[in-house]
Design a protein around this motif. Structure first.
Motif, PDB file in Angstrom:
ATOM      1  N   GLN A 120      74.678  14.366  51.338  1.00  0.00           N
ATOM      2  CA  GLN A 120      74.547  13.282  50.369  1.00  0.00           C
ATOM      3  C   GLN A 120      74.298  13.881  48.991  1.00  0.00           C
ATOM      4  N   THR A 121      75.092  13.504  48.019  1.00  0.00           N
ATOM      5  CA  THR A 121      74.882  13.920  46.638  1.00  0.00           C
ATOM      6  C   THR A 121      74.912  12.679  45.759  1.00  0.00           C
ATOM      7  N   ARG A 122      74.503  12.831  44.525  1.00  0.00           N
ATOM      8  CA  ARG A 122      74.519  11.722  43.581  1.00  0.00           C
ATOM      9  C   ARG A 122      75.399  12.113  42.404  1.00  0.00           C
ATOM     10  N   GLU A 123      76.348  11.239  42.101  1.00  0.00           N
ATOM     11  CA  GLU A 123      77.210  11.408  40.942  1.00  0.00           C
ATOM     12  C   GLU A 123      76.615  10.570  39.812  1.00  0.00           C
ATOM     13  N   ILE A 124      76.366  11.204  38.660  1.00  0.00           N
ATOM     14  CA  ILE A 124      75.847  10.502  37.487  1.00  0.00           C
ATOM     15  C   ILE A 124      76.843  10.683  36.358  1.00  0.00           C
ATOM     16  N   ILE A 125      77.243   9.558  35.773  1.00  0.00           N
ATOM     17  CA  ILE A 125      78.203   9.559  34.667  1.00  0.00           C
ATOM     18  C   ILE A 125      77.473   9.109  33.409  1.00  0.00           C
ATOM     19  N   ILE A 126      77.572   9.915  32.356  1.00  0.00           N
ATOM     20  CA  ILE A 126      76.959   9.586  31.068  1.00  0.00           C
ATOM     21  C   ILE A 126      78.082   9.446  30.050  1.00  0.00           C
ATOM     22  N   ASP A 127      78.199   8.246  29.489  1.00  0.00           N
ATOM     23  CA  ASP A 127      79.234   7.948  28.492  1.00  0.00           C
ATOM     24  C   ASP A 127      78.613   7.767  27.124  1.00  0.00           C
ATOM     25  N   PHE A 128      79.252   8.302  26.083  1.00  0.00           N
ATOM     26  CA  PHE A 128      78.901   8.034  24.697  1.00  0.00           C
ATOM     27  C   PHE A 128      79.992   7.121  24.142  1.00  0.00           C
ATOM     28  N   VAL A 129      79.580   5.958  23.646  1.00  0.00           N
ATOM     29  CA  VAL A 129      80.535   4.938  23.220  1.00  0.00           C
ATOM     30  C   VAL A 129      80.245   4.522  21.785  1.00  0.00           C
ATOM     31  N   ASP A 130      81.271   4.610  20.945  1.00  0.00           N
ATOM     32  CA  ASP A 130      81.187   4.130  19.568  1.00  0.00           C
ATOM     33  C   ASP A 130      81.951   2.815  19.514  1.00  0.00           C
ATOM     34  N   GLU A 131      81.223   1.714  19.470  1.00  0.00           N
ATOM     35  CA  GLU A 131      81.870   0.403  19.532  1.00  0.00           C
ATOM     36  C   GLU A 131      82.644   0.052  18.269  1.00  0.00           C
ATOM     37  N   THR A 132      82.351   0.700  17.151  1.00  0.00           N
ATOM     38  CA  THR A 132      83.018   0.353  15.897  1.00  0.00           C
ATOM     39  C   THR A 132      84.264   1.181  15.625  1.00  0.00           C
ATOM     40  N   LYS A 133      84.369   2.380  16.208  1.00  0.00           N
ATOM     41  CA  LYS A 133      85.497   3.258  15.884  1.00  0.00           C
ATOM     42  C   LYS A 133      86.391   3.520  17.087  1.00  0.00           C
ATOM     43  N   THR A 134      85.991   4.472  17.895  1.00  0.00           N
ATOM     44  CA  THR A 134      86.889   5.007  18.910  1.00  0.00           C
ATOM     45  C   THR A 134      86.634   4.521  20.329  1.00  0.00           C
ATOM     46  N   GLY A 135      85.560   3.795  20.556  1.00  0.00           N
ATOM     47  CA  GLY A 135      85.197   3.440  21.923  1.00  0.00           C
ATOM     48  C   GLY A 135      84.577   4.644  22.596  1.00  0.00           C
ATOM     49  N   LEU A 136      84.947   4.895  23.840  1.00  0.00           N
ATOM     50  CA  LEU A 136      84.423   6.054  24.571  1.00  0.00           C
ATOM     51  C   LEU A 136      84.903   7.327  23.879  1.00  0.00           C
ATOM     52  N   PHE A 137      83.949   8.201  23.479  1.00  0.00           N
ATOM     53  CA  PHE A 137      84.363   9.432  22.819  1.00  0.00           C
ATOM     54  C   PHE A 137      83.849  10.695  23.500  1.00  0.00           C
ATOM     55  N   TRP A 138      82.893  10.569  24.436  1.00  0.00           N
ATOM     56  CA  TRP A 138      82.408  11.738  25.184  1.00  0.00           C
ATOM     57  C   TRP A 138      81.906  11.270  26.534  1.00  0.00           C
ATOM     58  N   GLN A 139      82.176  12.082  27.570  1.00  0.00           N
ATOM     59  CA  GLN A 139      81.751  11.721  28.918  1.00  0.00           C
ATOM     60  C   GLN A 139      81.400  12.985  29.696  1.00  0.00           C
ATOM     61  N   ALA A 140      80.294  12.901  30.422  1.00  0.00           N
ATOM     62  CA  ALA A 140      79.910  13.968  31.345  1.00  0.00           C
ATOM     63  C   ALA A 140      79.744  13.356  32.730  1.00  0.00           C
ATOM     64  N   VAL A 141      80.302  14.027  33.716  1.00  0.00           N
ATOM     65  CA  VAL A 141      80.172  13.596  35.108  1.00  0.00           C
ATOM     66  C   VAL A 141      79.496  14.736  35.854  1.00  0.00           C
ATOM     67  N   SER A 142      78.351  14.429  36.473  1.00  0.00           N
ATOM     68  CA  SER A 142      77.631  15.458  37.221  1.00  0.00           C
ATOM     69  C   SER A 142      77.513  15.029  38.677  1.00  0.00           C
ATOM     70  N   GLU A 143      77.524  16.030  39.532  1.00  0.00           N
ATOM     71  CA  GLU A 143      77.282  15.777  40.948  1.00  0.00           C
ATOM     72  C   GLU A 143      76.282  16.808  41.425  1.00  0.00           C
TER      73      GLU A 143
END
Length: 171
Positions: free
Chosen positions: A118-141
């Protein structure tokens, strides 16, 4: 023989670590971002206390990078997670074979060894709602034990966040 033991130990330690992958919008000017906050309606998939632990670890790390938490942020952070079951590929094969004057025959059975991990996947998104939307993402397991002590879980999140933000901002 001694080298083999050291190599095995190094492999064992490496296989238990956190795996992190990154993705980002290449046209993003990361130097323009100075403040952040979290989405109010995040459903992290973690308990409320673990969500607070993870946010504290992220806050501490982003502060060292030069970002500050604000009520009027430049971008928002979204956190999602889920439990992942990795099938065990280890098995023991048992075979029986025979041969006679007319041909050969055999039976083979694979018996699984160990349990699914059993592992846990954690997704961290950086979102700029005024310009580009999602601009950085990290996925860890990584390994995660919800029954661990609060101190141990806090330490696990601190190590996870260090690894997740090791490559932020991208060059």
């Amino acid at each position: 023989m001694k080298n083999l033991k050291v190599l095995f130990l190094a492999f064992l330690v490496a296989s238990c670590g956190t795996i992190v992958t990154y993705d980002y919008e290449k046209s993003t000017d990361f130097s323009s971002y100075k403040s952040y906050n979290y989405f109010d309606d995040m459903e992290t998939g973690l308990s409320e206390l673990d969500t607070k632990r993870l946010k504290r670890a992220i806050d501490a790390k982003l502060k060292t990078i030069g970002l500050s938490r604000s009520d009027t942020p430049d971008f928002y952070i979204d956190i999602q997670s889920q439990q992942v079951t990795n099938r065990s590929n280890s098995s023991v094969g048992v075979g029986v074979g025979g041969g006679g004057g007319r041909g050969f025959g055999g039976v083979s059975v694979g018996i699984p060894v160990g349990q699914n991990q059993q592992t846990r996947e954690i997704i961290i998104d950086f979102v700029d709602e005024t310009k580009t939307g999602l601009f950085w993402q990290a996925v860890s397991e990584s390994n995660y034990n919800a029954n661990a002590s609060p101190e141990k879980r806090e330490a696990i999140f601190a190590k996870l966040v260090e690894k997740v933000f090791a490559e932020y901002p991208p060059e």
